[in-house]
Design an enzyme around this catalytic site. Sequence first.
Site, mmCIF file in Angstrom:
data_model
loop_
_atom_site.group_PDB
_atom_site.id
_atom_site.type_symbol
_atom_site.label_atom_id
_atom_site.label_comp_id
_atom_site.label_asym_id
_atom_site.label_seq_id
_atom_site.Cartn_x
_atom_site.Cartn_y
_atom_site.Cartn_z
ATOM 1 C CD GLU A 54 -3.108 -1.152 2.029
ATOM 2 O OE1 GLU A 54 -3.088 -0.304 2.949
ATOM 3 O OE2 GLU A 54 -4.025 -1.951 1.858
ATOM 4 C CE LYS B 68 -10.854 -3.054 2.778
ATOM 5 N NZ LYS B 68 -10.221 -4.131 3.582
HETATM 6 P P1 PGA Z 1 -7.079 -5.831 1.945
HETATM 7 O O1 PGA Z 1 -6.805 -4.668 2.991
HETATM 8 O O2 PGA Z 1 -5.816 -6.625 1.837
HETATM 9 O O3 PGA Z 1 -8.191 -6.627 2.571
HETATM 10 O O4 PGA Z 1 -7.487 -5.214 0.669
HETATM 11 C C1 PGA Z 1 -6.774 -3.371 2.552
HETATM 12 C C2 PGA Z 1 -7.072 -2.377 3.646
HETATM 13 O O5 PGA Z 1 -7.923 -2.628 4.543
HETATM 14 O O6 PGA Z 1 -6.494 -1.290 3.572
#
Ligand code: PGA
Length: 434
Positions: free
Chosen positions: A211, A340
């Site tokens: 990220e 999400k």
């Molecule tokens: P994820 O986590 O790996 O489930 O996409 C992303 C997040 O919560 O920032």
Amino acid sequence: MILDIKGAQRLDSRGNPTVQVEVKTAHGTFRALVSSGASTGAHEAVELRDNDQRRYGGKGVLTAVNNVNEIIGPALIKGGYDPHYDLKQIDGFMRELDGTPNKAKLGANAILGVSMACARAGAAAANIPLYEFLRRESGEESPYIVPVPFFNVLNGGKHSGNGMAFQEFMIAPTGAKTIEEGVRMASETYHVLKQIIAEKFGAIYTGIGDEGGFAPPITQPEEALDLLTEAVAKAGYTDKIKPSILEEAEGASAEGGSNVQSDADDIKTPNQMMELYNSLMEKYPIPLLEDPFAEDDWESWTKFCTNYSEELVGDDLLCTNVERLRMAESRRACNAMLLKVNQIGTVTEAIDAAKLAKSLDWGVFVSHRSGETTDDFIADLTVGLGTGHIKSGAPCRGERVAKYNRLMDIETELKGSWKPWSYAGEQFRKPDPF
Ligand code: PGA
């Protein structure tokens, strides 16, 4: 009217295949790319993967793409749907076509790609920006809110290779006046943090995780929070940036507790985790905790939430699913939802979940996935729903900054318009601009 729908296999930010959808109408061709999680919740809608080990290690999405091209597309075109007026009907029709409770037949990745591209087509037909279209779809009427961006600048868990089990440490410029200023503050702090890490651990540790955050060789949450505190102070933003925020230790389970250090046997019970969170909250100005306990450990969530005044966000706990939201509400388990879109699989259902959360007086925190694309849909979604906060990773990596850049564009547009708007700032939980 929809003239054509085309699915294709493309790559996400981890280099894994993902679904791209193009919807063609009289107003042009509108594209969407679907994101993908790593630390996914058990209750998420199903992301269809080919599981053919000879291609992309089994992660191909040709089945989902085929479902777009052979099943969903022809059925929607035949149905004569118009994205300008019919997004709810389009999404409802795809759910029926799938026929399973979790989109396991056609794939949430196939369905969501179509849903997002249709929303873009609808906005173009109405001759309005996407955030305006989504605002209309949600019935939102309050002044426009530009969200506080939460930047994940230290990565752990499944998103990096260090020994830190906590997945995210973010900085949030709540003291900025605009998102443009907030992005600048965060970017400057990020670069100071890079320098500090290079000096303390060596330049080799300034590489970044999924990220965009750094992943230095630290294992304890205090070490991460101390690094953030130092970086924020050196950048000159103490009191303007909240140097905190963490996410649940990976691998937490209701029975077994949480692993604080991912490369050691440091298992804590939920009660010990509560003590840890409380001591961290005392020491650092942490305004938000996300997924502090396992996704089905309702008891710990409820116990912790009872005495907790900051924002307690359910991610894997809720999976952007109204049924899970109702369960959480009846148990008083949290006071905010992470939103999400691919956890639920259509734009309409994501909007419904946000509306329910708001009606419960909860916060709504819009989120990217760790496997992202340059698609900036969630930036418009955040403004459309007036959620007050969004997380899209560090102020670094193209797929992360695509969302922040789009938000700055939206802010510029709002500044130049007659529309009443404000940056959520300290009010990010429940934005109340006037
Ligand atoms: P994820 O986590 O790996 O489930 O996409 C992303 C997040 O919560 O920032």
